[in-house]
Scaffold this motif. Sequence first.
Motif, short mmCIF file in Angstrom:
data_model
loop_
_atom_site.label_atom_id
_atom_site.label_comp_id
_atom_site.label_asym_id
_atom_site.label_seq_id
_atom_site.Cartn_x
_atom_site.Cartn_y
_atom_site.Cartn_z
N VAL A 187 -6.40 -1.77 4.84
CA VAL A 187 -4.97 -1.52 4.63
C VAL A 187 -4.77 -0.83 3.29
N ILE A 188 -3.96 0.21 3.30
CA ILE A 188 -3.61 0.92 2.06
C ILE A 188 -2.10 0.86 1.92
N LEU A 189 -1.63 0.59 0.71
CA LEU A 189 -0.18 0.49 0.51
C LEU A 189 0.37 1.87 0.14
N LYS A 190 0.32 2.78 1.10
CA LYS A 190 0.88 4.10 0.81
C LYS A 190 2.27 4.22 1.42
N THR A 191 2.97 5.24 1.01
CA THR A 191 4.34 5.41 1.49
C THR A 191 4.54 6.84 1.98
N ASN A 192 5.60 7.03 2.74
CA ASN A 192 5.90 8.35 3.28
C ASN A 192 7.03 9.05 2.54
N GLY A 193 7.44 8.52 1.42
CA GLY A 193 8.54 9.16 0.69
C GLY A 193 9.89 8.87 1.33
N PHE A 194 10.92 9.60 0.88
CA PHE A 194 12.28 9.32 1.34
C PHE A 194 12.51 9.76 2.78
N ARG A 195 11.57 10.53 3.30
CA ARG A 195 11.81 11.20 4.55
C ARG A 195 11.50 10.31 5.75
N SER A 196 10.52 9.48 5.61
CA SER A 196 9.95 8.83 6.79
C SER A 196 9.57 7.40 6.43
N PHE A 197 9.85 6.47 7.35
CA PHE A 197 9.52 5.07 7.12
C PHE A 197 8.00 4.89 7.16
N PRO A 198 7.43 4.05 6.31
CA PRO A 198 8.04 3.37 5.17
C PRO A 198 8.06 4.27 3.94
N GLY A 199 9.14 4.21 3.22
CA GLY A 199 9.31 5.09 2.07
C GLY A 199 9.18 4.37 0.75
N SER A 200 8.79 3.12 0.77
CA SER A 200 8.69 2.37 -0.48
C SER A 200 7.67 1.26 -0.29
N LEU A 201 7.24 0.69 -1.41
CA LEU A 201 6.29 -0.43 -1.32
C LEU A 201 6.87 -1.56 -0.48
N MET A 202 8.16 -1.84 -0.65
CA MET A 202 8.73 -2.97 0.12
C MET A 202 8.79 -2.62 1.60
N GLY A 203 8.99 -1.33 1.90
CA GLY A 203 8.96 -0.90 3.30
C GLY A 203 7.57 -1.04 3.89
N THR A 204 6.57 -0.66 3.10
CA THR A 204 5.20 -0.75 3.59
C THR A 204 4.81 -2.20 3.85
N ILE A 205 5.19 -3.08 2.95
CA ILE A 205 4.84 -4.50 3.15
C ILE A 205 5.60 -5.07 4.34
N ALA A 206 6.86 -4.68 4.48
CA ALA A 206 7.64 -5.15 5.64
C ALA A 206 7.00 -4.64 6.93
N TYR A 207 6.51 -3.42 6.89
CA TYR A 207 5.85 -2.82 8.05
C TYR A 207 4.58 -3.60 8.42
N ILE A 208 3.78 -3.91 7.41
CA ILE A 208 2.56 -4.69 7.65
C ILE A 208 2.91 -6.03 8.30
N ARG A 209 3.95 -6.65 7.77
CA ARG A 209 4.38 -7.96 8.30
C ARG A 209 4.80 -7.80 9.77
N GLN A 210 5.59 -6.75 10.06
CA GLN A 210 6.06 -6.56 11.43
C GLN A 210 4.89 -6.27 12.38
N ILE A 211 3.89 -5.52 11.91
CA ILE A 211 2.72 -5.22 12.76
C ILE A 211 1.99 -6.51 13.13
N TYR A 212 1.80 -7.40 12.15
CA TYR A 212 1.08 -8.63 12.47
C TYR A 212 1.89 -9.54 13.38
N LEU A 213 3.22 -9.55 13.20
CA LEU A 213 4.06 -10.32 14.12
C LEU A 213 3.99 -9.71 15.51
N ASP A 214 4.02 -8.38 15.58
CA ASP A 214 3.95 -7.70 16.87
C ASP A 214 2.60 -7.97 17.55
N ALA A 215 1.53 -7.98 16.74
CA ALA A 215 0.21 -8.24 17.30
C ALA A 215 0.14 -9.65 17.88
N GLU A 216 0.75 -10.58 17.18
CA GLU A 216 0.77 -11.96 17.67
C GLU A 216 1.54 -12.04 18.99
#
Lengths: 456, 453
Positions: free
Chosen positions: B192-221
């Motif tokens: 896992v790398i905490l990279k971002t896509n800038g203002f243009r595309s989700f996730p655009g911030s560290l908090m977006g990236t972490i929220a995304y990781i969380r959602q992926i693991y919930l989705d996987a479950e």
Amino acid sequence: MRFGLLGLCCASLAVAADLPVLIQNATILTVTNGVIRGSILLENGKIAAIGEKVLAPAGAMVIDGSGKYVMPGIIDCHSHIMIEAINEGSVSVSSMVGIGDVLNPEDIAIYRALAGGVTTANILHGSANSIGGKTLVMKMRWGRSAEEMKFQGAMPGIKFALGENPKRAGNITGFGFAAPGQAARYPATRMGVEDVIREAFNDAKVYRASWDEYKARTARGEIAIPPARDLKLEPLVEVLEGKRLVHAHCYRQDEILMLLRVADDYGFKIRTLQHALEAYKVAKEIAAHGAGVSTFSDWWAYKMEAQDAIPYNAAILVRKGVLTSLNSDDPELMRHLDKEAAKTMKYGGLSETEALSLVTINPARQLMIDNRVGSLEVGKDADVLLYDGHPLSNFSKVLKVWIDGHEYFDRDADIQQRTRLEIEKKALIGKAAAERSLSRPAGSGQTVRVQGGPAL
Amino acid sequence: MKLRFRPTLILAAIITASTAADMAAQGPGAYVLRDARVVIVSGPVIEHGTVVVRDGLIEAVGSSVAIPADAWVIDCKGLTVYPGLIDALSTWGLSGAAAAPPAQGRGRGAAGPPTGPPSRGPEDRPSNTSYLKAADEISPTAPAIEMARNAGFTTAVVFPNQNIFSGQGSVIDLAGERAGQMVVADSVGQCVILKTNGFRSFPGSLMGTIAYIRQIYLDAEHYTVAKSVYEKHPQGLQRPQYDRTLEGVIMSPRVLLPAERQVEVLRMLALARELKLNAVLYGGHEAWKAVNELKASNTPVLVSLRWPQRMADNDPALQDPLRVLEFRDKAPSSPGILARAGVKFAFYSDNAGAPRELLRNAKKAIDAGLPPDDAIRAMTLSPAEIFGVADRLGSIDKGKIANLVVADGDLFQDRVKIKYVFVDGAKFEPLPEAPPPGRAGRGAIPSAAEEQN
């Protein structure tokens, strides 16, 4: 820079067990129970006693407060310090993100806020989204971990934003169509902001219903696949159920009224209108909804929607029965919120106590933590400031700050350590330079390695 | 140094000799490393020991081992035998799209270039190639493989690292004609790398990236639950949608999370605890400030051998704050403190320079308090344990894969020479280190231009 160094030292000053602290002969501004000339005792993290005469318990640190002032710790209802991300600007509804994931307890702004008397702050991200991310109430326990700084028991919040920022974010043309290499983000108008909020709550209701249906089906013994958890909609369901406070960034009276109507339609409450520079125009409607307003004293005209502001905003709102506070929204302004409060005495004629309330008990009520902080009352958290003069005077400075009875800032100790830290810094610079020259090839034929450190 | 050639083997040696310009290689057969100092890592050093290698495996090791009649005996008097070094997080040998720039994603992360349509949320699965496997992307002829082997590395845990969910790492032995031969374990974790896509595309911030990781693991479950319910009752239920990004996450036995500073270590530990992840942290230069939390959660750390330094092209008038100076000063102390606290850790290359540089960088940790035994362990047995392959790699024990490095002294000595490297029982002889390019020769003084870099 110099202040940056100070911060580091105080982290290492932490003491394990805090002795009781007794401040004697001071002018005590309780905010909720008038002014008392006498003593205040901080013990076991709480305010243990306030009165004209309080006996010092064994081992107490006794401070002579003659000529000095004591007041409750300042509460800032709107701050962006101690976070490592400002906006999740890619989407109009970013409620899946949260401040809790990006807290940075090493942000020097925390220490500087402490030096200005702030002990508690509502930490939000920026205002790029109609519905933004989750917020947290934090205590400025400098030197502790992010987890330890959280205000345990405070209600979680969520940030909304209306007007120019959410309609501009992702729309650099400003007209809702794409610039080269850019995709336009909906919404691009104030109408669109309302639509985005309504759609999001429609989705939240459908989401809640899908869980209700799943529970009903399994209760009937039917086979069913549970709905997938949706981190974007869960906080909105919490808003609908009154378990999460809404803090809405806004400026103009029309959009304030819009948001209050949307909230009424969907059956939830707006807890605070943030900034709300035109709130004085619709104070009656705001009071009727039960929303609070957290505004600036005299900061405006930095963009079109902030033109129609007046310095009387806070005073008018107070007189109209709106729960009002003053916030910083800025790490510099955060250091002199006491002086911001004082301005409402000039503009609007608030009393000393009313002015102090704007940065103490009122924000505490807005954040629903007034049973713990916001005034000097026996049993409340010992979040206490010691001033060398009246806090509302421009010439007064914060001498000491306690949070939960623990001293987190001491002006004298701070000044004393500046020299030591400067020496420490010079030594490290010298050491690094020496190492660099040692690793030079000097006959070994090694390459000079050029490395980039992490972005700090 | 004397090699005793046995007649039957001379022919074989000639036939299998590598055509590589600077490397003589002999294929697997039987070898005896006699009278060496054997650092087996899993136990005490054998001062005068013998290692028998046969058909790619370690057949015997000890101080009194019978020498088989058919083996090529190498007299190792005065030499030291170590287990082959392992790069615990690497891109060596990776080709094409999976190959990676340095771990810029660490910490705040770098905004990637905009490619494709913007993503509007976690449901678009942005920056997710969790299904990629490093084992499928290995190029056996990649120059990095030979360079690493010459420096004593026999194994790398190679990870794709281009995306937030980059893909699955594989344990790769650093020699082979076909990629398939090189793979020791094909899926040992998700990077896992905490990279971002800038203002243009989700996730655009560290908090977006972490929220995304969380959602992926919930989705996987949820995906796992939904699939199992559907398998049992396919009639009358809507079938769950196939999702390769979730499949990739589910099949990864552990996840690598970036954590350089103390605050990042605590943040990633909290995320791992919340999502019940089998986490390994990488970065680790300030992990020493969080040893208690690391120990309590039994979380291993991969420590980067790229020590933080002042950017050479920084504005000379710019003074770094004390916090940054301390961070740089204390970074090499981190491994020693982790070792004392009993936190499992391994070193990784992190594009710190040529593979030969890595041992020199590890030496800095030794100078800052890391016991040399722990330093060797952090490049051999510890990474093998962290990635679950210690039953076949990481120490000189009977039955393990014959990955060995033979040096003319202590590996961390400044002028140590690597005499032989064995990978899967094949013998390689590195040539002496070539002088770096662009330099007049040994002892040359760097030009002013280089000084100013």
